[in-house]
Design a protein around this motif. Sequence first.
Motif, PDB file in Angstrom:
ATOM      1  N   ARG A   3       0.841  -1.197   0.000  1.00 55.48           N
ATOM      2  CA  ARG A   3       0.000   0.000   0.000  1.00 55.48           C
ATOM      3  C   ARG A   3       0.875   1.245   0.000  1.00 55.48           C
ATOM      4  O   ARG A   3       1.991   1.240   0.517  1.00 55.48           O
ATOM      5  N   VAL A   4       0.358   2.309  -0.570  1.00 58.40           N
ATOM      6  CA  VAL A   4       1.061   3.585  -0.654  1.00 58.40           C
ATOM      7  C   VAL A   4       0.170   4.655  -0.024  1.00 58.40           C
ATOM      8  O   VAL A   4      -0.982   4.815  -0.418  1.00 58.40           O
ATOM      9  N   ARG A 105       3.578   6.867 -16.514  1.00 62.90           N
ATOM     10  CA  ARG A 105       4.688   7.816 -16.347  1.00 62.90           C
ATOM     11  C   ARG A 105       5.100   7.977 -14.886  1.00 62.90           C
ATOM     12  O   ARG A 105       6.190   8.440 -14.600  1.00 62.90           O
ATOM     13  N   LEU A 106       4.195   7.610 -13.985  1.00 59.92           N
ATOM     14  CA  LEU A 106       4.490   7.637 -12.552  1.00 59.92           C
ATOM     15  C   LEU A 106       4.406   6.210 -12.028  1.00 59.92           C
ATOM     16  O   LEU A 106       3.752   5.368 -12.629  1.00 59.92           O
ATOM     17  N   LYS A 107       5.021   5.974 -10.900  1.00 55.47           N
ATOM     18  CA  LYS A 107       4.947   4.677 -10.228  1.00 55.47           C
ATOM     19  C   LYS A 107       4.369   4.900  -8.832  1.00 55.47           C
ATOM     20  O   LYS A 107       4.635   5.935  -8.208  1.00 55.47           O
ATOM     21  N   PRO A 108       3.600   3.947  -8.313  1.00 57.94           N
ATOM     22  CA  PRO A 108       2.993   4.130  -6.993  1.00 57.94           C
ATOM     23  C   PRO A 108       3.994   4.533  -5.905  1.00 57.94           C
ATOM     24  O   PRO A 108       3.712   5.436  -5.114  1.00 57.94           O
ATOM     25  N   ASP A 109       5.154   3.901  -5.877  1.00 57.85           N
ATOM     26  CA  ASP A 109       6.134   4.209  -4.831  1.00 57.85           C
ATOM     27  C   ASP A 109       6.607   5.661  -4.864  1.00 57.85           C
ATOM     28  O   ASP A 109       7.057   6.190  -3.850  1.00 57.85           O
ATOM     29  N   VAL A 131      -7.204  12.938  -9.499  1.00 56.25           N
ATOM     30  CA  VAL A 131      -5.903  12.316  -9.758  1.00 56.25           C
ATOM     31  C   VAL A 131      -5.767  11.047  -8.919  1.00 56.25           C
ATOM     32  O   VAL A 131      -5.412   9.979  -9.435  1.00 56.25           O
ATOM     33  N   CYS A 132      -6.063  11.153  -7.634  1.00 63.24           N
ATOM     34  CA  CYS A 132      -5.945   9.990  -6.738  1.00 63.24           C
ATOM     35  C   CYS A 132      -6.887   8.866  -7.162  1.00 63.24           C
ATOM     36  O   CYS A 132      -6.492   7.692  -7.198  1.00 63.24           O
ATOM     37  N   GLU A 133      -8.124   9.194  -7.489  1.00 62.57           N
ATOM     38  CA  GLU A 133      -9.087   8.176  -7.891  1.00 62.57           C
ATOM     39  C   GLU A 133      -8.678   7.526  -9.211  1.00 62.57           C
ATOM     40  O   GLU A 133      -8.779   6.306  -9.367  1.00 62.57           O
ATOM     41  N   TYR A 134      -8.205   8.328 -10.156  1.00 62.25           N
ATOM     42  CA  TYR A 134      -7.764   7.800 -11.446  1.00 62.25           C
ATOM     43  C   TYR A 134      -6.599   6.827 -11.253  1.00 62.25           C
ATOM     44  O   TYR A 134      -6.618   5.704 -11.766  1.00 62.25           O
ATOM     45  N   LEU A 135      -5.572   7.266 -10.509  1.00 68.08           N
ATOM     46  CA  LEU A 135      -4.404   6.411 -10.292  1.00 68.08           C
ATOM     47  C   LEU A 135      -4.761   5.162  -9.492  1.00 68.08           C
ATOM     48  O   LEU A 135      -4.269   4.073  -9.786  1.00 68.08           O
ATOM     49  N   ASN A 136      -5.619   5.310  -8.504  1.00 72.42           N
ATOM     50  CA  ASN A 136      -6.022   4.156  -7.706  1.00 72.42           C
ATOM     51  C   ASN A 136      -6.731   3.110  -8.570  1.00 72.42           C
ATOM     52  O   ASN A 136      -6.527   1.911  -8.414  1.00 72.42           O
ATOM     53  N   TRP A 139      -3.999   1.508 -10.701  1.00 71.42           N
ATOM     54  CA  TRP A 139      -2.992   0.794  -9.908  1.00 71.42           C
ATOM     55  C   TRP A 139      -3.627  -0.208  -8.939  1.00 71.42           C
ATOM     56  O   TRP A 139      -3.059  -0.540  -7.914  1.00 71.42           O
ATOM     57  N   ASP A 140      -4.800  -0.701  -9.267  1.00 72.79           N
ATOM     58  CA  ASP A 140      -5.459  -1.754  -8.489  1.00 72.79           C
ATOM     59  C   ASP A 140      -5.633  -1.415  -7.010  1.00 72.79           C
ATOM     60  O   ASP A 140      -5.431  -2.260  -6.138  1.00 72.79           O
ATOM     61  N   GLY A 141      -5.987  -0.172  -6.727  1.00 75.48           N
ATOM     62  CA  GLY A 141      -6.312   0.220  -5.367  1.00 75.48           C
ATOM     63  C   GLY A 141      -5.133   0.290  -4.406  1.00 75.48           C
ATOM     64  O   GLY A 141      -5.324   0.159  -3.192  1.00 75.48           O
TER      65      GLY A 141
END
Length: 148
Positions: A3-4, A105-109, A131-136, A139-141
């Motif tokens: 988790r991040v 272009r970004l990574k979760p970490d 942004v957070c909802e899109y990435l989540n 990136w599988d939550g």
Amino acid sequence: MGRVDVSTIGFTKTNAEDFFERLLAAGVKKVVDVRLHNTSQLAGFAKADDLAYFLKKIGGIQYVHEPLLAPTDVILKSYKKEKGDWGVYERRFLTLMAERKVEQRLKPDMLDSTCLLCSEATPHHCHRRLVCEYLNDKWDGRLTVKHL
């Protein structure tokens, strides 16, 4: 894949003390400024150069401006001209995120212990939440999001 922890914060309708105390209490290590224009805001402490200085001096917090996660001028102006049709703005912004392929272009970490900054006081009608909802979603939550 762990988790991040990601936070979001806005600086309007707050003072510098409350703003910086919220960041410190949340254990933020880096602020990612997702505003398109980061020098023309009303709150003096939130202007790019001043903000970077204050973050480092007050909490040893890194500052990064990331326009990749900001709406375009066209999307912003259209939203203001249409007097806040949030649904239209949201669809346009999410389409932009997909076109930019931000999830690749970004990574979760890269976002761990990070706080996304924008001007809106609350996340409800702000692109930092989108942004957070899109990435989540992409990136599988993996993101645990807290709005400060």
